[in-house]
Design a protein around this motif. Sequence first.
Motif, PDB file in Angstrom:
ATOM      1  N   ALA A  21       0.818  -1.223   0.000  1.00 36.83           N
ATOM      2  CA  ALA A  21       0.000   0.000   0.000  1.00 36.83           C
ATOM      3  C   ALA A  21       0.854   1.278   0.000  1.00 36.83           C
ATOM      4  O   ALA A  21       0.539   2.212  -0.747  1.00 36.83           O
ATOM      5  N   PRO A  22       1.936   1.352   0.789  1.00 29.58           N
ATOM      6  CA  PRO A  22       2.760   2.566   0.734  1.00 29.58           C
ATOM      7  C   PRO A  22       3.353   2.848  -0.653  1.00 29.58           C
ATOM      8  O   PRO A  22       3.573   4.002  -1.001  1.00 29.58           O
ATOM      9  N   LEU A  23       3.591   1.796  -1.448  1.00 30.78           N
ATOM     10  CA  LEU A  23       4.092   2.015  -2.811  1.00 30.78           C
ATOM     11  C   LEU A  23       3.030   2.657  -3.707  1.00 30.78           C
ATOM     12  O   LEU A  23       3.362   3.374  -4.641  1.00 30.78           O
ATOM     13  N   LEU A  24       1.757   2.371  -3.401  1.00 35.50           N
ATOM     14  CA  LEU A  24       0.677   2.894  -4.235  1.00 35.50           C
ATOM     15  C   LEU A  24       0.150   4.250  -3.751  1.00 35.50           C
ATOM     16  O   LEU A  24      -0.459   4.980  -4.530  1.00 35.50           O
ATOM     17  N   GLN A  25       0.358   4.592  -2.491  1.00 41.11           N
ATOM     18  CA  GLN A  25      -0.182   5.837  -1.937  1.00 41.11           C
ATOM     19  C   GLN A  25       0.159   7.082  -2.757  1.00 41.11           C
ATOM     20  O   GLN A  25      -0.709   7.928  -2.952  1.00 41.11           O
ATOM     21  N   PRO A  26       1.388   7.237  -3.260  1.00 39.70           N
ATOM     22  CA  PRO A  26       1.689   8.437  -4.038  1.00 39.70           C
ATOM     23  C   PRO A  26       0.836   8.581  -5.301  1.00 39.70           C
ATOM     24  O   PRO A  26       0.776   9.658  -5.888  1.00 39.70           O
ATOM     25  N   PHE A  27       0.188   7.505  -5.705  1.00 36.47           N
ATOM     26  CA  PHE A  27      -0.603   7.520  -6.930  1.00 36.47           C
ATOM     27  C   PHE A  27      -2.108   7.562  -6.634  1.00 36.47           C
ATOM     28  O   PHE A  27      -2.915   7.233  -7.499  1.00 36.47           O
ATOM     29  N   GLY A  28      -2.470   7.968  -5.424  1.00 37.59           N
ATOM     30  CA  GLY A  28      -3.880   8.055  -5.044  1.00 37.59           C
ATOM     31  C   GLY A  28      -4.669   8.888  -6.042  1.00 37.59           C
ATOM     32  O   GLY A  28      -4.248   9.973  -6.445  1.00 37.59           O
ATOM     33  N   GLY A  29      -5.812   8.382  -6.466  1.00 36.84           N
ATOM     34  CA  GLY A  29      -6.670   9.073  -7.422  1.00 36.84           C
ATOM     35  C   GLY A  29      -6.409   8.698  -8.875  1.00 36.84           C
ATOM     36  O   GLY A  29      -7.176   9.076  -9.761  1.00 36.84           O
ATOM     37  N   LYS A  30      -5.348   7.966  -9.140  1.00 43.17           N
ATOM     38  CA  LYS A  30      -5.044   7.569 -10.529  1.00 43.17           C
ATOM     39  C   LYS A  30      -5.795   6.289 -10.879  1.00 43.17           C
ATOM     40  O   LYS A  30      -6.130   5.482 -10.020  1.00 43.17           O
ATOM     41  N   HIS A  31      -6.038   6.141 -12.167  1.00 42.07           N
ATOM     42  CA  HIS A  31      -6.774   4.977 -12.692  1.00 42.07           C
ATOM     43  C   HIS A  31      -5.850   4.140 -13.568  1.00 42.07           C
ATOM     44  O   HIS A  31      -5.073   4.683 -14.352  1.00 42.07           O
ATOM     45  N   ALA A  32      -5.969   2.835 -13.443  1.00 38.87           N
ATOM     46  CA  ALA A  32      -5.193   1.907 -14.281  1.00 38.87           C
ATOM     47  C   ALA A  32      -6.141   0.915 -14.922  1.00 38.87           C
ATOM     48  O   ALA A  32      -7.027   0.378 -14.270  1.00 38.87           O
ATOM     49  N   ARG A  33      -5.919   0.688 -16.186  1.00 37.60           N
ATOM     50  CA  ARG A  33      -6.695  -0.314 -16.931  1.00 37.60           C
ATOM     51  C   ARG A  33      -5.855  -1.574 -16.989  1.00 37.60           C
ATOM     52  O   ARG A  33      -4.718  -1.555 -17.470  1.00 37.60           O
ATOM     53  N   LEU A  34      -6.385  -2.669 -16.453  1.00 35.36           N
ATOM     54  CA  LEU A  34      -5.708  -3.969 -16.486  1.00 35.36           C
ATOM     55  C   LEU A  34      -6.408  -4.826 -17.536  1.00 35.36           C
ATOM     56  O   LEU A  34      -7.619  -5.047 -17.446  1.00 35.36           O
ATOM     57  N   ILE A  35      -5.639  -5.292 -18.511  1.00 37.59           N
ATOM     58  CA  ILE A  35      -6.220  -6.092 -19.594  1.00 37.59           C
ATOM     59  C   ILE A  35      -5.512  -7.444 -19.639  1.00 37.59           C
ATOM     60  O   ILE A  35      -4.304  -7.518 -19.840  1.00 37.59           O
ATOM     61  N   LEU A  36      -6.290  -8.476 -19.399  1.00 37.03           N
ATOM     62  CA  LEU A  36      -5.836  -9.860 -19.541  1.00 37.03           C
ATOM     63  C   LEU A  36      -6.923 -10.541 -20.372  1.00 37.03           C
ATOM     64  O   LEU A  36      -7.934 -10.995 -19.835  1.00 37.03           O
ATOM     65  N   PRO A  37      -6.759 -10.502 -21.723  1.00 39.16           N
ATOM     66  CA  PRO A  37      -7.838 -10.991 -22.586  1.00 39.16           C
ATOM     67  C   PRO A  37      -8.322 -12.362 -22.142  1.00 39.16           C
ATOM     68  O   PRO A  37      -7.505 -13.207 -21.819  1.00 39.16           O
ATOM     69  N   PRO A  38      -9.634 -12.541 -22.080  1.00 41.14           N
ATOM     70  CA  PRO A  38     -10.727 -11.679 -22.505  1.00 41.14           C
ATOM     71  C   PRO A  38     -11.218 -10.728 -21.400  1.00 41.14           C
ATOM     72  O   PRO A  38     -12.217 -10.065 -21.570  1.00 41.14           O
ATOM     73  N   PHE A  39     -10.532 -10.658 -20.263  1.00 46.13           N
ATOM     74  CA  PHE A  39     -10.973  -9.830 -19.152  1.00 46.13           C
ATOM     75  C   PHE A  39     -10.254  -8.485 -19.140  1.00 46.13           C
ATOM     76  O   PHE A  39      -9.106  -8.387 -19.564  1.00 46.13           O
ATOM     77  N   SER A  40     -10.956  -7.484 -18.626  1.00 46.38           N
ATOM     78  CA  SER A  40     -10.329  -6.181 -18.418  1.00 46.38           C
ATOM     79  C   SER A  40     -11.104  -5.459 -17.321  1.00 46.38           C
ATOM     80  O   SER A  40     -12.283  -5.709 -17.108  1.00 46.38           O
ATOM     81  N   ALA A  41     -10.392  -4.591 -16.626  1.00 45.44           N
ATOM     82  CA  ALA A  41     -11.015  -3.808 -15.560  1.00 45.44           C
ATOM     83  C   ALA A  41     -10.204  -2.540 -15.358  1.00 45.44           C
ATOM     84  O   ALA A  41      -8.987  -2.529 -15.565  1.00 45.44           O
ATOM     85  N   THR A  42     -10.881  -1.482 -14.951  1.00 48.97           N
ATOM     86  CA  THR A  42     -10.199  -0.240 -14.602  1.00 48.97           C
ATOM     87  C   THR A  42     -10.308  -0.087 -13.097  1.00 48.97           C
ATOM     88  O   THR A  42     -11.406  -0.147 -12.541  1.00 48.97           O
ATOM     89  N   ILE A  43      -9.160   0.087 -12.455  1.00 52.46           N
ATOM     90  CA  ILE A  43      -9.135   0.238 -11.004  1.00 52.46           C
ATOM     91  C   ILE A  43      -8.599   1.619 -10.645  1.00 52.46           C
ATOM     92  O   ILE A  43      -7.866   2.226 -11.409  1.00 52.46           O
TER      93      ILE A  43
END
Length: 195
Positions: A21-43
């Motif tokens: 979690a501390p590695l991700l905290q500086p990026f609070g509010g950012k969105h990432a699209r994860l694509i693993l065909p056929p699945f995808s999600a934006t977190i």
Amino acid sequence: MLKPLLPRLLNHLLAQNSWAAPLLQPFGGKHARLILPPFSATITVLEDGGLALAGETASADATITVPPSVALRLLAGDEAAGAAASVTGDTEFASALAKVLQGISWEYEEDLSRMVGDAPAHEIARFGRAAVNEARRKTLSVAGMFAEYWQEEQPLIAKKRHVEQFVRDVDTLREDAERLQKRIEKLKTRLQADH
């Protein structure tokens, strides 16, 4: 069905891996699209370093695409396979997220012990580890078989030694072309001096 479970699963894993979690905290509010065909999600990365499923209209700051073949290599324990994932957008953010996703581990024995008790959880985990190791061994064996077939029987993949030889040949050709260019320049200079 998988999408609603993804943030809960990832946050559960983040809770088990307190370093993440501390590695991700500086990026609070950012969105990432994860694509693993056929699945995808934006977190979305939350301010505390947690993760949530982003809305359908959220614009991704970074996109990480993992081809199915790379996902199989990652599951088989090939750490170098992560480099084959495609990353676009904010590479610093994507790198941090990829580092977290690759590095988190699931304390499944602890989770199982809450449901079935310590002793059965230990036995189930031991059986699971043996099954995973056998599956990994077989996956690598099958992958090796396909690679050999595609190199020998149906050449779709170049052998390492052939690629290295090709690179050496290209280097030699480039050096020869440069020497020829220098000779041509010298000849031009001599011809101009003679006239």
